[in-house]
Design a protein around this motif. Structure first.
Motif, PDB file in Angstrom:
ATOM      1  N   ALA A   1       0.830  -1.212   0.000  1.00  0.00           N
ATOM      2  CA  ALA A   1       0.000   0.000   0.000  1.00  0.00           C
ATOM      3  C   ALA A   1       0.859   1.255   0.000  1.00  0.00           C
ATOM      4  CB  ALA A   1      -0.932   0.006   1.205  1.00  0.00           C
ATOM      5  N   GLY A   2       2.048   1.151   0.573  1.00  0.00           N
ATOM      6  CA  GLY A   2       2.934   2.301   0.655  1.00  0.00           C
ATOM      7  C   GLY A   2       3.735   2.571  -0.599  1.00  0.00           C
ATOM      8  N   LEU A   3       3.659   1.678  -1.589  1.00  0.00           N
ATOM      9  CA  LEU A   3       4.445   1.863  -2.806  1.00  0.00           C
ATOM     10  C   LEU A   3       4.022   3.107  -3.583  1.00  0.00           C
ATOM     11  CD1 LEU A   3       4.676  -1.794  -4.211  1.00  0.00           C
ATOM     12  CD2 LEU A   3       6.381  -0.542  -2.871  1.00  0.00           C
ATOM     13  N   HIS A   4       2.812   3.608  -3.330  1.00  0.00           N
ATOM     14  CA  HIS A   4       2.307   4.763  -4.075  1.00  0.00           C
ATOM     15  C   HIS A   4       2.849   6.093  -3.558  1.00  0.00           C
ATOM     16  CE1 HIS A   4      -0.450   1.804  -5.634  1.00  0.00           C
ATOM     17  NE2 HIS A   4      -0.989   1.615  -4.455  1.00  0.00           N
ATOM     18  N   PHE A   5       3.412   6.093  -2.357  1.00  0.00           N
ATOM     19  CA  PHE A   5       3.902   7.346  -1.784  1.00  0.00           C
ATOM     20  C   PHE A   5       5.215   7.774  -2.429  1.00  0.00           C
ATOM     21  CE2 PHE A   5       1.026   6.366   1.771  1.00  0.00           C
ATOM     22  CZ  PHE A   5       0.487   7.614   2.003  1.00  0.00           C
ATOM     23  N   THR A   6       5.367   9.077  -2.598  1.00  0.00           N
ATOM     24  CA  THR A   6       6.623   9.682  -3.032  1.00  0.00           C
ATOM     25  C   THR A   6       7.092  10.625  -1.932  1.00  0.00           C
ATOM     26  OG1 THR A   6       5.501  11.544  -4.075  1.00  0.00           O
ATOM     27  CG2 THR A   6       5.894   9.595  -5.443  1.00  0.00           C
ATOM     28  N   ASP A   7       8.330  11.054  -2.020  1.00  0.00           N
ATOM     29  CA  ASP A   7       8.840  12.016  -1.043  1.00  0.00           C
ATOM     30  C   ASP A   7       8.032  13.310  -1.089  1.00  0.00           C
ATOM     31  OD1 ASP A   7      10.875  10.338  -0.094  1.00  0.00           O
ATOM     32  OD2 ASP A   7      12.251  10.963  -1.688  1.00  0.00           O
TER      33      ASP A   7
ATOM     34  N   ILE B   1      -5.307   2.759   4.320  1.00  0.00           N
ATOM     35  CA  ILE B   1      -4.866   2.893   2.936  1.00  0.00           C
ATOM     36  C   ILE B   1      -4.344   1.525   2.526  1.00  0.00           C
ATOM     37  CG2 ILE B   1      -3.158   3.928   1.391  1.00  0.00           C
ATOM     38  CD1 ILE B   1      -3.280   6.445   3.124  1.00  0.00           C
ATOM     39  N   THR B   2      -4.887   0.979   1.452  1.00  0.00           N
ATOM     40  CA  THR B   2      -4.510  -0.370   1.059  1.00  0.00           C
ATOM     41  C   THR B   2      -4.650  -0.535  -0.444  1.00  0.00           C
ATOM     42  OG1 THR B   2      -4.853  -2.723   1.599  1.00  0.00           O
ATOM     43  CG2 THR B   2      -6.828  -1.336   1.426  1.00  0.00           C
ATOM     44  N   ASN B   3      -4.289  -1.708  -0.934  1.00  0.00           N
ATOM     45  CA  ASN B   3      -4.456  -2.056  -2.344  1.00  0.00           C
ATOM     46  C   ASN B   3      -5.651  -2.988  -2.497  1.00  0.00           C
ATOM     47  OD1 ASN B   3      -2.168  -0.565  -2.805  1.00  0.00           O
ATOM     48  ND2 ASN B   3      -0.979  -2.210  -3.730  1.00  0.00           N
ATOM     49  N   PHE B   4      -5.892  -3.482  -3.684  1.00  0.00           N
ATOM     50  CA  PHE B   4      -6.921  -4.485  -3.909  1.00  0.00           C
ATOM     51  C   PHE B   4      -6.282  -5.866  -3.784  1.00  0.00           C
ATOM     52  CE2 PHE B   4      -8.418  -0.701  -6.091  1.00  0.00           C
ATOM     53  CZ  PHE B   4      -9.725  -0.615  -5.615  1.00  0.00           C
ATOM     54  N   HIS B   5      -6.899  -6.715  -2.976  1.00  0.00           N
ATOM     55  CA  HIS B   5      -6.269  -7.968  -2.574  1.00  0.00           C
ATOM     56  C   HIS B   5      -6.804  -9.181  -3.329  1.00  0.00           C
ATOM     57  CE1 HIS B   5      -4.341  -5.695   0.555  1.00  0.00           C
ATOM     58  NE2 HIS B   5      -5.503  -5.261   0.978  1.00  0.00           N
ATOM     59  N   GLN B   6      -6.058 -10.273  -3.206  1.00  0.00           N
ATOM     60  CA  GLN B   6      -6.428 -11.507  -3.886  1.00  0.00           C
ATOM     61  C   GLN B   6      -7.763 -12.052  -3.388  1.00  0.00           C
ATOM     62  OE1 GLN B   6      -3.076 -14.439  -4.766  1.00  0.00           O
ATOM     63  NE2 GLN B   6      -2.326 -13.417  -2.940  1.00  0.00           N
TER      64      GLN B   6
ATOM     65  N   TYR C   1      -9.959  -0.195 -12.459  1.00  0.00           N
ATOM     66  CA  TYR C   1      -8.854  -0.199 -11.488  1.00  0.00           C
ATOM     67  C   TYR C   1      -7.928  -1.388 -11.734  1.00  0.00           C
ATOM     68  CZ  TYR C   1     -10.923   3.468  -8.540  1.00  0.00           C
ATOM     69  OH  TYR C   1     -11.405   4.660  -8.046  1.00  0.00           O
ATOM     70  N   ARG C   2      -6.663  -1.200 -11.368  1.00  0.00           N
ATOM     71  CA  ARG C   2      -5.646  -2.246 -11.488  1.00  0.00           C
ATOM     72  C   ARG C   2      -5.470  -2.898 -10.124  1.00  0.00           C
ATOM     73  NH1 ARG C   2      -0.950   0.198 -12.127  1.00  0.00           N
ATOM     74  NH2 ARG C   2       0.118  -1.083 -13.680  1.00  0.00           N
ATOM     75  N   PHE C   3      -5.293  -4.220 -10.091  1.00  0.00           N
ATOM     76  CA  PHE C   3      -5.339  -4.978  -8.850  1.00  0.00           C
ATOM     77  C   PHE C   3      -3.970  -5.494  -8.403  1.00  0.00           C
ATOM     78  CE2 PHE C   3      -9.670  -4.570  -9.797  1.00  0.00           C
ATOM     79  CZ  PHE C   3     -10.457  -5.031  -8.750  1.00  0.00           C
TER      80      PHE C   3
ATOM     81  N   CYS D   1      -6.642   2.186  -2.303  1.00  0.00           N
ATOM     82  CA  CYS D   1      -7.919   2.475  -1.669  1.00  0.00           C
ATOM     83  C   CYS D   1      -7.660   3.310  -0.403  1.00  0.00           C
ATOM     84  CB  CYS D   1      -8.640   1.195  -1.218  1.00  0.00           C
ATOM     85  SG  CYS D   1      -8.855  -0.065  -2.450  1.00  0.00           S
ATOM     86  N   LEU D   2      -8.605   4.157  -0.085  1.00  0.00           N
ATOM     87  CA  LEU D   2      -8.624   4.841   1.204  1.00  0.00           C
ATOM     88  C   LEU D   2      -9.993   4.594   1.813  1.00  0.00           C
ATOM     89  CD1 LEU D   2      -7.703   6.730   3.466  1.00  0.00           C
ATOM     90  CD2 LEU D   2      -8.399   8.667   2.026  1.00  0.00           C
ATOM     91  N   PHE D   3     -10.022   3.848   2.907  1.00  0.00           N
ATOM     92  CA  PHE D   3     -11.264   3.568   3.617  1.00  0.00           C
ATOM     93  C   PHE D   3     -11.238   4.303   4.949  1.00  0.00           C
ATOM     94  CE2 PHE D   3     -10.638  -0.736   1.430  1.00  0.00           C
ATOM     95  CZ  PHE D   3     -11.416  -0.363   0.330  1.00  0.00           C
ATOM     96  N   THR D   4     -12.268   5.104   5.197  1.00  0.00           N
ATOM     97  CA  THR D   4     -12.356   5.837   6.473  1.00  0.00           C
ATOM     98  C   THR D   4     -13.710   5.579   7.114  1.00  0.00           C
ATOM     99  OG1 THR D   4     -13.018   7.809   5.242  1.00  0.00           O
ATOM    100  CG2 THR D   4     -10.715   7.632   5.853  1.00  0.00           C
ATOM    101  N   LYS D   5     -13.808   5.873   8.405  1.00  0.00           N
ATOM    102  CA  LYS D   5     -15.029   5.614   9.170  1.00  0.00           C
ATOM    103  C   LYS D   5     -15.907   6.859   9.236  1.00  0.00           C
ATOM    104  CE  LYS D   5     -14.487   1.334  10.752  1.00  0.00           C
ATOM    105  NZ  LYS D   5     -15.445   0.252  10.483  1.00  0.00           N
ATOM    106  N   GLY D   6     -16.473   7.271   8.100  1.00  0.00           N
ATOM    107  CA  GLY D   6     -17.400   8.390   8.098  1.00  0.00           C
ATOM    108  C   GLY D   6     -16.702   9.728   8.214  1.00  0.00           C
TER     109      GLY D   6
END
Length: 410
Positions: free
Chosen positions: A206-212, A360-365, A395-397, A404-409
């Motif tokens: 999930a962290g691979l998308h971050f840049t400096d 923050i996560t990716n799409f999983h198997q 979307y690419r899996f 993905c960003l999932f938050t609680k409301g």
């Protein structure tokens, strides 16, 4: 209230979906932060891009990510007969400490998977290694078998560290579902920009998308960035093969969390957003470590390991802050600034999240424990709608795919 038997009887087939091979990203985008981002806030689904993450998090949010670094864990040894034996390093045995084993300069022992092991009947394997223009040889001797793994002792000359040996001769172990060999680009593509603690055999993707630059924007917006460590094991790729999840054994993974972060979590008033399922499992394990200490303040070592069914079998008699304070008190007693241990935590639907407010996560198997974790957060009745949306919106899996960003409301 659901019993542990209800949880164990969850059928993994209920967490299946069709994933065509062409939807599995074989490589990341050239610009990491340009990937798509599916945002779900508990009510509405939004299609964004990963570079939107800082603007989607409120100032005061604590963003916590896994600083583990993927090692060149896959080693190949050629026999005189022409056979190739592949050795995949899983976890340290002697010394058992990750930091120490990478600094050894003569020999060390790892628990390993061995490919083509029937061709290795006896004797020592060797492979040539060149470091800084100097030649040496890495030798491997097979020891005790443990399940489907072996204890392998490595030995070498020249005074080089084992970390240097791996860097010189090993390969980055990309996920098997990519259905391709390791390429030179994977050495950088399959590492997060903030990785610096050696130990994983799989990336916290999930962290691979971050840049400096994106991390700097988080700082500018008042989002607090914090680190922890979970060394990802090969078990992260292990599908649930049993009909019900009760017959699936979760793998153990090493975790390390600094005292300062635990103290911040005790005082935290804002949201806690975990980057990746590894960070989620580490943070949520803290509650149960604190609960063990509540009933056994002198617990130590293996006694503090979080077993996979503990959340569903143990009454939760203390609040989260008290559990975290118990860990701080334990660190005071042991004179340590870092909690180190292991977790086998299984997060399945109906799990109660106690620390994490966002993921923050990716799409999983399909049929994976990681998909169960997501379903536990967004809801058993919602995960499929989110994945169907992603499938119908291009979307690419998986590891090199979109986020993905999932938050609680809101």
């Amino acid at each position: 209230m659901m019993s542990v038997d209800d949880i164990k009887n969850i059928h993994i087939s209920d967490y299946n979906y069709e994933l065509p091979d062409e939807r599995i990203a074989k490589h990341p985008l050239a610009q990491r932060e340009q990937c798509k981002l599916l945002h779900y806030n508990g009510e509405a689904i939004g299609d964004r891009h990963f570079y939107d993450v800082p603007s989607l998090l409120a100032p005061g949010t604590t963003l916590i990510y896994n600083n583990t670094r993927v090692i060149n864990a896959r080693l190949r040894f050629s026999k005189s007969t022409g056979s190739t034996i592949e050795i995949f390093c899983l976890e340290p045995v002697t010394p058992c400490d990750y930091e120490q084993i990478f600094q050894t300069t003569e020999s060390c022992t790892w628990l390993c998977l061995v490919g083509n092991s029937k061709r290795w009947k006896q004797g020592e394997l060797e492979t040539a290694v060149t470091i800084d223009g100097h030649d040496t040889v890495l030798r491997a001797t097979r020891g005790e078998r443990r399940g489907n793994s072996w204890e392998i002792t490595f030995a070498w000359d020249g005074g080089y560290t084992f970390a240097s040996m791996l860097d010189a001769t090993g390969e980055i172990p990309i996920p098997p579902y990519l259905n391709r060999g390791t390429e030179a680009s994977d050495s950088s593509d399959y590492q997060t920009v903030y990785s610096h603690i050696n130990g994983s055999v799989a990336a916290p993707t999930a962290g691979l998308h971050f840049t400096d630059e994106l991390l700097a924007e988080c700082d500018e917006r008042g989002i607090k960035r914090r680190e922890l460590t979970l060394h990802v094991g090969a078990g992260t790729f292990q599908p649930v093969k049993s009909e019900s999840i009760g017959d699936h054994e979760m793998h153990h993974e090493f975790i390390a969390v600094r005292r300062a972060l635990i103290e911040e979590l005790i005082a935290c008033e804002g949201s806690v957003v975990a980057v990746g399922t590894t960070s989620v499992r580490t943070l949520e394990s803290l509650y149960y470590i604190g609960q063990i200490l509540e009933y056994n303040p002198l617990a130590d070592g293996d006694d503090l390991t979080v077993k996979q069914w503990m959340p569903y079998t143990t009454p939760c008699a203390i609040d989260t802050r008290k559990a975290l304070q118990n860990i701080v008190d334990y660190l005071t007693r042991t004179g340590s600034d870092v909690y180190m241990g292991s977790t086998q935590l299984m997060i399945a639907p109906r799990f109660r999240y106690r620390i994490v407010n966002g993921i923050i996560t990716n799409f999983h198997q399909p049929q994976s424990t990681l998909l169960l974790l997501v379903a536990a957060f967004v809801g058993e009745d919602k995960w499929r709608a989110l994945y169907d949306h992603a499938m119908s919106h291009g979307y690419r899996f998986l590891s090199y795919g979109d986020g993905c960003l999932f938050t609680k409301g809101d």
